[in-house]
Design a protein around this motif. Structure first.
Motif, short mmCIF file in Angstrom:
data_model
loop_
_atom_site.label_atom_id
_atom_site.label_comp_id
_atom_site.label_asym_id
_atom_site.label_seq_id
_atom_site.Cartn_x
_atom_site.Cartn_y
_atom_site.Cartn_z
N PHE A 1 7.59 -0.06 0.08
CA PHE A 1 6.28 -0.67 0.35
C PHE A 1 6.44 -2.04 1.00
O PHE A 1 5.76 -2.36 1.97
CB PHE A 1 5.47 -0.77 -0.96
CG PHE A 1 4.14 -1.41 -0.80
CD1 PHE A 1 3.09 -0.74 -0.19
CD2 PHE A 1 3.92 -2.71 -1.23
CE1 PHE A 1 1.86 -1.33 -0.03
CE2 PHE A 1 2.69 -3.32 -1.08
CZ PHE A 1 1.66 -2.63 -0.48
N MET A 2 7.37 -2.84 0.46
CA MET A 2 7.62 -4.16 1.04
C MET A 2 8.12 -4.04 2.47
O MET A 2 7.75 -4.84 3.34
CB MET A 2 8.63 -4.92 0.18
CG MET A 2 8.88 -6.34 0.64
SD MET A 2 9.88 -7.21 -0.57
CE MET A 2 11.27 -7.63 0.44
N ALA A 3 8.96 -3.05 2.74
CA ALA A 3 9.46 -2.84 4.09
C ALA A 3 8.33 -2.53 5.06
O ALA A 3 8.29 -3.05 6.18
CB ALA A 3 10.50 -1.72 4.10
N ILE A 4 7.39 -1.70 4.61
CA ILE A 4 6.26 -1.35 5.47
C ILE A 4 5.39 -2.57 5.74
O ILE A 4 4.98 -2.82 6.88
CB ILE A 4 5.45 -0.19 4.84
CG1 ILE A 4 6.29 1.08 4.83
CG2 ILE A 4 4.13 0.02 5.59
CD1 ILE A 4 5.71 2.21 4.01
N VAL A 5 5.13 -3.35 4.69
CA VAL A 5 4.33 -4.57 4.87
C VAL A 5 5.02 -5.55 5.82
O VAL A 5 4.40 -6.10 6.73
CB VAL A 5 4.05 -5.24 3.50
CG1 VAL A 5 3.46 -6.62 3.67
CG2 VAL A 5 3.12 -4.36 2.66
N ILE B 1 17.28 -1.04 1.06
CA ILE B 1 17.36 -1.21 -0.39
C ILE B 1 16.51 -0.14 -1.08
O ILE B 1 16.95 0.49 -2.05
CB ILE B 1 16.90 -2.63 -0.79
CG1 ILE B 1 17.89 -3.68 -0.29
CG2 ILE B 1 16.74 -2.74 -2.31
CD1 ILE B 1 17.37 -5.10 -0.37
N GLY B 2 15.31 0.07 -0.58
CA GLY B 2 14.43 1.09 -1.16
C GLY B 2 15.01 2.49 -1.04
O GLY B 2 14.97 3.28 -1.98
N LEU B 3 15.58 2.78 0.12
CA LEU B 3 16.15 4.10 0.36
C LEU B 3 17.31 4.38 -0.60
O LEU B 3 17.35 5.43 -1.25
CB LEU B 3 16.63 4.20 1.81
CG LEU B 3 17.07 5.56 2.30
CD1 LEU B 3 15.88 6.50 2.38
CD2 LEU B 3 17.73 5.43 3.66
N GLY C 1 12.58 1.33 -6.19
CA GLY C 1 12.79 1.83 -4.82
C GLY C 1 11.49 1.95 -4.04
O GLY C 1 11.43 1.59 -2.87
N GLY C 2 10.45 2.44 -4.70
CA GLY C 2 9.16 2.57 -4.03
C GLY C 2 8.57 1.23 -3.65
O GLY C 2 7.95 1.08 -2.59
N VAL C 3 8.78 0.23 -4.48
CA VAL C 3 8.28 -1.11 -4.19
C VAL C 3 9.00 -1.69 -2.98
O VAL C 3 8.40 -2.34 -2.13
CB VAL C 3 8.44 -2.03 -5.42
CG1 VAL C 3 8.04 -3.45 -5.11
CG2 VAL C 3 7.62 -1.50 -6.59
#
Length: 180
Positions: A154-158, A117-119, A149-151
């Motif tokens: 970030f959520m994906a990394i978390v 989604i972010g990508l 997108g950046g959020v």
């Protein structure tokens, strides 16, 4: 009088909310897909529905690309909530023993979906910025549900980090079960 809300009640409420959100996201994704197909095949003036008529008039392939961004993000969000609904509905979330392979896969899938989604949101943002530099009137990312997108990244990394913690917890739990 004190009201105590336990985990089972919270999970029931979350299950209901997840179903509502999932149905809404499915309707939204279907609307975007239907609108894009309808605009391309039957009535090109229908592109005004999402304020994309200027993009359509500028270049039809750019309109298709924009509809693809919007649709892919909406579909990924719907899939994300499908996984949440599935986990809550099938009661595969065991509170007494949360470190299961099923929960670990669930968290990993959520992290991959959030990354997707972010990508695509960031890609759409860059694409819309490029269109603006070519003097094409483009609606805001918020109106197209492509913001943040950046959020999402970030959520994906978390979620990925939490997934790795769960993976280690599953390993430790299985070692403890083998020792006993």
């Amino acid at each position: 009088m004190e009201i105590k809300i336990g985990t089972p009640q919270i999970l029931k409420i979350l299950n209901i909310l997840s179903w509502i959100i999932f149905i809404g996201l499915c309707v939204e994704a279907g609307m975007y897909l239907f609108n894009g197909i309808y605009t391309l095949t039957i009535n090109s003036y229908n592109a005004r529905f999402l304020n994309l008529l200027d993009i359509y008039n500028y270049n039809v392939s750019f309109y298709i690309q924009e509809i693809c961004f919007i649709s892919i993000v909406a579909i990924l969000k719907a899939i994300m909530f499908y996984l949440i609904v599935k986990l809550l509905h099938e009661k595969k979330l065991n509170i007494k023993q949360p470190f299961t392979a099923e929960t670990g896969r669930f968290i990993s899938y959520l992290s991959y979906l959030a990354f997707g989604i972010g990508l695509f949101s960031l890609w759409a943002e860059k694409f819309n910025s490029w269109l603006i530099t070519n003097n094409v009137k483009v609606p805001t990312l918020e109106s197209l549900n492509l913001e943040g997108g950046g959020v999402w990244i970030f959520m994906a990394i978390v979620l990925f980090v939490i997934g790795q913690i769960f993976k280690r917890g599953i390993e430790i739990q299985s070692e403890i079960e083998l020792t006993v």
